[in-house]
Every structure is written in structure tokens, then in C-alpha cells.
Design a protein around this motif. Structure first.
Motif, PDB file in Angstrom:
ATOM      1  N   THR A 255       0.835  -1.206   0.000  1.00 24.44           N
ATOM      2  CA  THR A 255       0.000   0.000   0.000  1.00 24.44           C
ATOM      3  C   THR A 255       0.872   1.258   0.000  1.00 24.44           C
ATOM      4  O   THR A 255       0.519   2.277   0.580  1.00 24.44           O
ATOM      5  CB  THR A 255      -0.925   0.019   1.230  1.00 24.44           C
ATOM      6  OG1 THR A 255      -0.132  -0.041   2.424  1.00 24.44           O
ATOM      7  CG2 THR A 255      -1.877  -1.158   1.207  1.00 24.44           C
ATOM      8  N   SER A 256       1.997   1.180  -0.673  1.00 23.98           N
ATOM      9  CA  SER A 256       2.985   2.266  -0.616  1.00 23.98           C
ATOM     10  C   SER A 256       2.657   3.446  -1.515  1.00 23.98           C
ATOM     11  O   SER A 256       3.383   4.428  -1.522  1.00 23.98           O
ATOM     12  CB  SER A 256       4.356   1.719  -1.006  1.00 23.98           C
ATOM     13  OG  SER A 256       4.354   1.270  -2.362  1.00 23.98           O
ATOM     14  N   ALA A 257       1.609   3.368  -2.306  1.00 23.26           N
ATOM     15  CA  ALA A 257       1.187   4.446  -3.206  1.00 23.26           C
ATOM     16  C   ALA A 257       2.106   4.589  -4.410  1.00 23.26           C
ATOM     17  O   ALA A 257       2.167   5.649  -5.030  1.00 23.26           O
ATOM     18  CB  ALA A 257       1.099   5.777  -2.462  1.00 23.26           C
ATOM     19  N   ALA A 258       2.807   3.528  -4.784  1.00 22.55           N
ATOM     20  CA  ALA A 258       3.740   3.607  -5.899  1.00 22.55           C
ATOM     21  C   ALA A 258       3.014   3.593  -7.232  1.00 22.55           C
ATOM     22  O   ALA A 258       2.053   2.849  -7.428  1.00 22.55           O
ATOM     23  CB  ALA A 258       4.719   2.428  -5.829  1.00 22.55           C
ATOM     24  N   ASP A 259       3.477   4.424  -8.168  1.00 29.64           N
ATOM     25  CA  ASP A 259       3.050   4.348  -9.553  1.00 29.64           C
ATOM     26  C   ASP A 259       3.967   3.376 -10.287  1.00 29.64           C
ATOM     27  O   ASP A 259       4.931   2.857  -9.729  1.00 29.64           O
ATOM     28  CB  ASP A 259       3.116   5.725 -10.211  1.00 29.64           C
ATOM     29  CG  ASP A 259       2.007   6.655  -9.733  1.00 29.64           C
ATOM     30  OD1 ASP A 259       0.987   6.146  -9.225  1.00 29.64           O
ATOM     31  OD2 ASP A 259       2.155   7.887  -9.874  1.00 29.64           O
TER      32      ASP A 259
ATOM     33  N   ALA B 117       2.906  -1.405  -9.109  1.00 27.01           N
ATOM     34  CA  ALA B 117       2.144  -0.262  -8.593  1.00 27.01           C
ATOM     35  C   ALA B 117       1.319  -0.714  -7.390  1.00 27.01           C
ATOM     36  O   ALA B 117       1.042  -1.897  -7.202  1.00 27.01           O
ATOM     37  CB  ALA B 117       1.238   0.303  -9.675  1.00 27.01           C
ATOM     38  N   SER B 118       0.934   0.242  -6.569  1.00 28.59           N
ATOM     39  CA  SER B 118       0.167  -0.096  -5.373  1.00 28.59           C
ATOM     40  C   SER B 118      -1.015   0.849  -5.206  1.00 28.59           C
ATOM     41  O   SER B 118      -0.994   1.992  -5.667  1.00 28.59           O
ATOM     42  CB  SER B 118       1.057  -0.056  -4.134  1.00 28.59           C
ATOM     43  OG  SER B 118       1.573   1.244  -3.938  1.00 28.59           O
ATOM     44  N   PHE B 119      -2.043   0.335  -4.545  1.00 27.54           N
ATOM     45  CA  PHE B 119      -3.245   1.098  -4.246  1.00 27.54           C
ATOM     46  C   PHE B 119      -3.504   1.035  -2.745  1.00 27.54           C
ATOM     47  O   PHE B 119      -2.915   0.213  -2.029  1.00 27.54           O
ATOM     48  CB  PHE B 119      -4.440   0.529  -5.014  1.00 27.54           C
ATOM     49  CG  PHE B 119      -4.292   0.582  -6.509  1.00 27.54           C
ATOM     50  CD1 PHE B 119      -4.796   1.649  -7.228  1.00 27.54           C
ATOM     51  CD2 PHE B 119      -3.632  -0.432  -7.197  1.00 27.54           C
ATOM     52  CE1 PHE B 119      -4.655   1.712  -8.601  1.00 27.54           C
ATOM     53  CE2 PHE B 119      -3.490  -0.384  -8.575  1.00 27.54           C
ATOM     54  CZ  PHE B 119      -3.996   0.688  -9.280  1.00 27.54           C
TER      55      PHE B 119
ATOM     56  N   GLU C 223      -7.814   7.034  -0.611  1.00 32.54           N
ATOM     57  CA  GLU C 223      -6.840   7.824   0.135  1.00 32.54           C
ATOM     58  C   GLU C 223      -5.798   8.496  -0.762  1.00 32.54           C
ATOM     59  O   GLU C 223      -5.222   9.517  -0.384  1.00 32.54           O
ATOM     60  CB  GLU C 223      -6.126   6.945   1.161  1.00 32.54           C
ATOM     61  CG  GLU C 223      -7.033   6.405   2.249  1.00 32.54           C
ATOM     62  CD  GLU C 223      -6.273   5.612   3.295  1.00 32.54           C
ATOM     63  OE1 GLU C 223      -5.026   5.603   3.245  1.00 32.54           O
ATOM     64  OE2 GLU C 223      -6.921   4.998   4.144  1.00 32.54           O
ATOM     65  N   LEU C 224      -5.552   7.930  -1.945  1.00 35.24           N
ATOM     66  CA  LEU C 224      -4.415   8.382  -2.752  1.00 35.24           C
ATOM     67  C   LEU C 224      -4.793   9.268  -3.918  1.00 35.24           C
ATOM     68  O   LEU C 224      -3.926   9.918  -4.504  1.00 35.24           O
ATOM     69  CB  LEU C 224      -3.631   7.170  -3.271  1.00 35.24           C
ATOM     70  CG  LEU C 224      -3.114   6.221  -2.180  1.00 35.24           C
ATOM     71  CD1 LEU C 224      -2.392   5.049  -2.824  1.00 35.24           C
ATOM     72  CD2 LEU C 224      -2.197   6.957  -1.216  1.00 35.24           C
ATOM     73  N   GLY C 225      -6.073   9.310  -4.288  1.00 33.07           N
ATOM     74  CA  GLY C 225      -6.482  10.186  -5.372  1.00 33.07           C
ATOM     75  C   GLY C 225      -6.924   9.426  -6.596  1.00 33.07           C
ATOM     76  O   GLY C 225      -7.343   8.264  -6.522  1.00 33.07           O
ATOM     77  N   ILE C 226      -6.855  10.076  -7.756  1.00 35.07           N
ATOM     78  CA  ILE C 226      -7.297   9.478  -9.012  1.00 35.07           C
ATOM     79  C   ILE C 226      -6.076   8.870  -9.706  1.00 35.07           C
ATOM     80  O   ILE C 226      -5.087   9.537  -9.983  1.00 35.07           O
ATOM     81  CB  ILE C 226      -7.963  10.519  -9.922  1.00 35.07           C
ATOM     82  CG1 ILE C 226      -9.151  11.162  -9.191  1.00 35.07           C
ATOM     83  CG2 ILE C 226      -8.408   9.874 -11.222  1.00 35.07           C
ATOM     84  CD1 ILE C 226     -10.220  10.189  -8.751  1.00 35.07           C
ATOM     85  N   ARG C 227      -6.196   7.579  -9.999  1.00 36.07           N
ATOM     86  CA  ARG C 227      -5.107   6.851 -10.656  1.00 36.07           C
ATOM     87  C   ARG C 227      -5.555   6.487 -12.074  1.00 36.07           C
ATOM     88  O   ARG C 227      -6.679   6.037 -12.291  1.00 36.07           O
ATOM     89  CB  ARG C 227      -4.761   5.578  -9.892  1.00 36.07           C
ATOM     90  CG  ARG C 227      -4.817   5.697  -8.363  1.00 36.07           C
ATOM     91  CD  ARG C 227      -3.678   6.531  -7.801  1.00 36.07           C
ATOM     92  NE  ARG C 227      -2.379   5.920  -8.007  1.00 36.07           N
ATOM     93  CZ  ARG C 227      -1.876   4.924  -7.253  1.00 36.07           C
ATOM     94  NH1 ARG C 227      -2.593   4.429  -6.246  1.00 36.07           N
ATOM     95  NH2 ARG C 227      -0.667   4.440  -7.491  1.00 36.07           N
ATOM     96  N   ARG C 228      -4.643   6.622 -13.025  1.00 28.60           N
ATOM     97  CA  ARG C 228      -4.934   6.290 -14.425  1.00 28.60           C
ATOM     98  C   ARG C 228      -4.092   5.091 -14.835  1.00 28.60           C
ATOM     99  O   ARG C 228      -2.887   5.047 -14.548  1.00 28.60           O
ATOM    100  CB  ARG C 228      -4.623   7.474 -15.319  1.00 28.60           C
ATOM    101  CG  ARG C 228      -4.851   7.221 -16.806  1.00 28.60           C
ATOM    102  CD  ARG C 228      -4.204   8.314 -17.635  1.00 28.60           C
ATOM    103  NE  ARG C 228      -4.445   8.144 -19.059  1.00 28.60           N
ATOM    104  CZ  ARG C 228      -3.673   8.665 -20.004  1.00 28.60           C
ATOM    105  NH1 ARG C 228      -2.610   9.400 -19.674  1.00 28.60           N
ATOM    106  NH2 ARG C 228      -3.958   8.481 -21.289  1.00 28.60           N
TER     107      ARG C 228
END
Length: 626
Positions: free
Chosen positions: A138-142, A148-150, A170-175
Motif C-alpha cells: 500500500t505504498s502508493a507507488a506508480d 504499482a500499489s493502491f 486515500e491516494l487520489g485518481i489513478r490512471r
């Protein structure tokens, strides 16, 4: 009151779901859901449902026949919940952990926001795989799909170009484009509670709609803001502590509600599920202002009332915490009516719909006299009463909160007992006195020892629940997923038993009967009662795991053991509340916003208490004067 007519009307009907809690497949009237919160449609008219509590993805044919597309696990906890898990492979054996959204991809695959597994899953050709993210990361990596992580992905949407967008709560909008995950840099600060996402148009005319717990924003293709609307402030308290209606509490101006699910309708409007006020509402896609065809107005008292279930004209239809929403090919709107455990459809009708400029709401009264019976803990008594048989009703905020006296639990109990007090054997008319809120057992002990045991009341009802346990014996770690629940419960069960023994003994010496009333908190019954909490704040694990499965099951069990071990008379509200939750036509027992009892929950609690008090009739034989 002003009204206006729409050229086209809208009717609400149930497509699938009996209202019972379960995982049964079948036709529209027999199929069961547990907590449907995400919906999506395909070109053939099939509907896909993310059933968060059942840990399943369900498919509904255009005729309403329901099948399980993927997911497994047996119903537990009185049939209200399936334990989550993580497993890829054949769809019938796959495991999810609170799937919150589904989307149909250009490849025909069904993509799933597997929220508490922190990843995006893919259902295709009868198999389930992990498409992006990792259960343990859950590190928020792109980056690449595998790395990648969510962090609790909440909603999914494809744009016209076929890119998948994820509202990561928690992390925003991911594409996700060409196998790479990127976090979008939005031009404005937004709430860290991303709930919904949808697209309309294509190319230079593309608009992305993003909903959070605080705002709903429309962005163009280049992420410039087209419009922004702020969610209306939530003031869920209708009554002050004395039980009188707050000034301005029933302001019926329907501001923007929290957009838990959003979809463009093909007619230029943006339809959204306003879970907080149990309404399906519409905005103009171009401006963000209320649409010319607003569908529904929110209930003015939704924080207390909860929702309902009613078919027919959309202006009169009722929902209970609607969450997911999607558009059908024929222009109809499919709604995951979460609290009703049903999938509903809003379809156009030839008959015009009549809407009011003011939303419907229950009749309230502020005619209860000030200090009409409630006494806040700490207020001194003025000696025994010669006129009334006083019953102290002591507890935390579940005993008395955000209500008038006549609509409160002790107020309702008092009215029922007073209506026939002589036939019931009371020596004097019963008068209940609410003493709340007190949270921990040391506060209860002090008040009972220093005030109530002095003979200022004739009997004591002590309402207690898991919140009192948590306040008195705090967890040593905030991460409830790693709690040894057996060890935790073993640490408080004996101190709780001693507490009951001590207060019972002190009151008994003064000739004052004690009855303990145990009540369930929302998540001990069903995740439906915490639908707004769980999504608005990011599925707080402590609420499900502390009060619901598995923690609350232990707490409820061991609280009963402590009371039984102390040999104290008890009134247990749990069985009656559970039966009400299992009813296919359940009515919310707790308010939508603050989680305390709804009007129906208060009435049910009072009825059970009165019935069992009459069975115990501890007042028979009491003196006619103090």
C-alpha cells in the motif's frame, strides 16, 4: 408550496433482490444480496454488482435473473457477512475482500476494485486474476501493473479511449494506460476521501467527474476545472441535549449531497446517489447546478430517520442508502439500493412526475417542555419523590441522543408504563429519568455509588454496550486487524463482572432494583448500518473488526458472560434487533450519519424493554411512599 410538472415522468421499480440477506442466486424475487454497493452495465444489458458484504460479484440478466459471476465464502455472523479473503483462479473459488466497484472493460473483462485487498482484480473467461496492485503493498507507488500499489480503491471508470481510472479513496485518481499506473496531479486540493468517478464525451469534449466526501468536480480533458460544487455541511443534530428541537434544524434547502455513485444519463444530466439523504439526484453536466429534472429531493431528517422502501413515481419512491449507480442502454438508471439489499431501476414513464420545491419530512415537535425528564450526569437530585416511582435510565449516548424526550427510549418506556401503571402494580406513577452520556464503567460506578444508591430513585436501568467496553478498556494498538481478540476479551471480562457485582450490591443494600440493558451497536448487527461511515471515511477497519466480525462477536458474547456471572437481571436487545435486520423489509435501526438509533430503532428498543420489564415486574411489592 410550489410544484412543477416534468414533461416526462420517472418510475422506480425493483429489478432484483428479495430484501433478505444472503448469497442465493435465482430469479428477481428470490435472489439475495448482503450489501450491494457498486454497479456497472454492458452493451447487452447485463448488470454487474459488487456485493461488498458477500465478497462476491453478481451478474443480473436483463430479465432480472441473478448469478454469481465470481467470489466464494459462506455467510457467517447470523447470515449478515462473509469473511473476506484473497485468492485468484477459477471464478467460483476466488476470494475478495470488500469489493466496492465494478467496471466493464473494452475487452469484455469485468474489473473489480477489491478495496481491502488494495488491488484491481479482473474477471475474464471464468478466471479471476490480479490486474494491478498487490494485496500486501500500500505504498502508493506508480509504475507497472505488477509493482504499482493502491490503498483501498473505491471506484472505477473507463473513458472513451479505453483507459481505466481508479478513485483510490486515500491516494487520489489513478490512471491505467498501456500497462502503467499514474497518479493524476489535480489542479485543486481535494478531500482525501475519493468516492466516485465517471466520464462523459470523448476527445476534446471529454469530461471527468470526481466525487469526494467534500466536493463534486468536473474536469476537462486537460484537467482544467469546468465546475466545482461543495457538499452541503452536515449538521446531523436535530435536538439539543435537553431534548428540544434546534433552531433551524429543519432547513429544507437541499444542498449538494455526498456523491457516492455518479453516472451521466445521456440527456445532459449527471445522476448521483446521495447516500446521506437517501435520494437519487441530478445535476446539469455543464454547470453542476441542480438539473431541470431533479428526480428526488433529499429527506430533511435523514440523519435520524434512515431510508425506506417504496416503488412507483420517483418523487414518492424511497431508497435506503443508495450507493452504486449506472446507466442502462435504454437510458434507465440502475441503482444499488444498499440498505434495502435490492437493485432498483429508474425508468422513464409517459406520465409526468410532480415534484415539490420542498422535500418531504416527518412531523417534528418542539412542544416537549424544557428539561422534560432528562437529567445530565452530575445534576443533583432533590431527594426522594413522593409523587412518582422514579426509574433512573443511565447509559452512554445510545440511551439518549439527538431526540426529543417523547421520542427517546426512556421517554417511550415511561409513556408505555404510565399508560397502565395501576394495573401493572406500580405503587406510584413511574417516571423515568435519563442520565447520559456516561462512557466508561468508572463513571457509571461513581454516579451509582455517590448519587443513585442514596435512595433518590426507586430503580435503575443501566444500558451498556460494546462502546462502554472499548472506552473502559482501550485497545493497546490502533490496528485492529492484528488484535488477539480472545486475549483482549479475557482482559476485561472479569473486571466487568466485578463492576456489575459491585453496583448491584450497592443498590441492593438501598433496596433499589438494578436491571442491565444490553444493546448492539450498528456493526454488531450488519454492515448495512454503517454504510455511510464505512465509505465516507475509508472503510475504517476498527468499526467492522472492533464491533462487527470478528471482534464484536467476542465482545457481545463475553459481555453476556460477565452479566450472567454477576447474577444481575438483564434485558438483551440483540435478538430483537437481529430479527429486525434479517427481515426482508428491514427498516434502518440506526441513523445514516451519526450512527445512533433511528426513530424506528428507538421504538423497537423501548418496546422490548417494556415487554421484559413487565415480565420481571420488580416494582410489585414496593412501598407506596418513599
Amino acid at each position: 408550496m410550489m410544484h412543477f410538472l416534468l414533461a416526462v415522468g420517472f418510475l422506480v421499480s425493483t429489478l432484483a433482490g428479495s430484501g433478505a440477506s444472503g448469497v442465493r442466486d435465482g430469479d428477481a424475487t428470490s435472489a439475495e444480496f448482503m450489501k450491494p454497493i457498486g454497479v456497472a452495465t454492458d452493451a447487452q444489458g447485463n448488470i454487474y454488482v459488487a456485493d461488498a458484504a458477500a465478497q462476491r460479484i453478481r451478474e443480473i440478466s436483463p430479465s432480472g435473473y441473478v448469478t454469481t459471476l465470481a467470489g466464494s465464502g459462506s455467510p457467517m455472523y447470523d447470515g449478515m457477512w462473509v469473511d473476506g479473503g484473497y485468492q485468484n483462479g477459477p471464478a467460483s473459488q476466488a476470494r475478495f475482500d470488500r469489493p466496492s466497484a465494478v467496471a466493464v472493460g473494452p475487452d469484455g473483462g469485468i474489473y473489480v476494485a477489491d478495496s481491502l485487498n488494495h488491488c484491481i482484480r479482473l474477471i475474464k473467461d471464468g478466471m479471476v486474476s490480479t490486474y494491478a496492485g498487490s494485496q500486501d503493498n500500500t505504498s502508493a507507488a506508480d509504475g507497472a501493473l505488477a509493482t504499482a500499489s493502491f490503498r483501498k480503491p473505491r471506484a472505477l471508470a473507463f473513458n472513451a479511449a479505453g483507459d481505466l481510472y481508479v478513485a483510490d479513496i486515500e491516494l487520489g485518481i489513478r490512471r491505467i494506460h498501456d500497462g502503467t499506473v499514474t497518479t493524476l496531479t489535480l489542479p485543486i486540493p481535494m478531500s482525501k476521501s475519493y468516492l466516485s468517478i465517471a466520464f462523459s464525451g470523448s476527445g476534446k469534449n471529454e469530461t471527468m467527474f470526481v466525487g469526494t466526501s467534500k466536493e463534486l468536480v468536473a474536469f476537462d480533458r486537460d484537467l482544467h476545472v469546468r465546475w466545482q460544487q461543495t457538499v452541503a455541511p452536515d449538521d446531523s443534530l436535530l435536538y439539543v441535549v435537553s431534548g428540544n428541537l434546534k433552531a433551524g434544524a429543519l432547513n429544507t434547502t437541499p444542498g449538494l449531497g455526498i456523491p457516492y455513485g455518479i453516472t451521466p444519463d445521456g440527456r445532459g444530466d449527471l445522476i448521483y446517489a446521495d447516500t446521506r439523504s437517501h435520494a437519487v439526484r441530478a445535476l446539469d453536466q455543464r454547470t453542476g447546478l441542480p438539473a431541470q429534472q431533479p428526480l428526488q429531493q433529499p429527506l430533511a431528517d435523514a440523519a435520524d430517520y434512515g431510508g425506506g422502501y417504496r416503488e412507483g413515481d420517483v418523487a414518492q419512491a424511497l431508497f435506503d442508502a443508495p450507493m452504486g449507480i449506472a446507466r442502462l442502454n435504454d437510458g434507465g438508471i440502475v441503482v444499488a439500493d444498499t440498505g434495502n439489499r435490492r437493485i432498483r431501476v429508474i425508468a422513464a414513464s409517459a406520465a409526468p412526475t410532480t415534484l415539490s420545491t420542498s422535500p418531504p419530512f416527518r412531523d417534528f415537535t418542539d412542544s416537549d417542555p424544557a428539561q422534560n425528564g432528562q437529567i445530565v450526569a452530575g445534576t443533583p437530585f432533590h431527594g426522594p419523590s413522593a409523587s412518582y416511582y422514579r426509574i433512573a435510565y443511565i447509559g452512554n449516548s445510545y440511551a439518549f441522543f439527538n431526540t426529543s424526550w417523547s421520542d427517546s427510549i426512556p421517554g417511550r418506556v415511561e409513556a408505555a408504563l404510565q399508560s397502565n401503571w395501576k394495573a401493572l402494580g406500580f405503587p406510584r406513577p413511574p417516571k423515568l429519568i435519563s442520565i447520559s452520556p456516561i462512557q466508561d464503567i468508572s463513571g457509571f460506578h461513581d454516579y451509582i455509588s455517590n448519587v443513585l444508591s442514596l435512595g433518590v430513585v426507586d430503580a435503575v436501568l443501566l444500558q451498556i454496550n460494546s462502546v462502554n467496553v472499548a472506552s473502559s478498556f482501550p485497545l493497546k494498538t490502533p490496528d485492529s486487524t492484528h488484535v488477539d481478540w480472545d486475549a483482549y476479551d479475557a482482559g476485561w471480562e472479569e473486571p466487568m463482572r466485578r463492576f456489575f457485582v459491585d453496583v448491584h450490591s450497592e443498590l441492593e443494600k438501598a433496596g433499589i432494583p438494578l436491571v442491565v440493558v444490553t444493546n448492539p451497536v450498528p456493526a454488531e448487527l450488519t454492515p448495512l448500518e454503517v454504510s455511510v461511515f464505512s465509505d465516507d471515511t475509508g472503510f475504517p477497519d476498527w468499526m467492522f473488526l472492533m464491533y462487527g466480525p470478528p471482534g464484536g462477536q467476542f465482545t457481545q458474547r463475553d459481555l453476556q458472560k460477565a452479566i450472567t456471572g454477576a447474577h444481575v437481571p438483564e434485558i438483551d436487545l440483540y435478538p430483537g434487533f437481529l430479527a429486525a435486520e434479517q427481515d426482508p423489509n428491514r427498516v434502518p435501526l440506526n441513523g445514516t450519519v451519526d450512527g445512533h438509533y433511528s426513530q424506528y430503532g428507538r421504538a423497537l428498543a423501548a418496546r422490548i424493554i417494556v415487554e421484559q420489564l413487565i415480565e420481571q415486574h420488580f416494582w410489585v411489592g414496593a412501598s407506596k411512599r418513599p
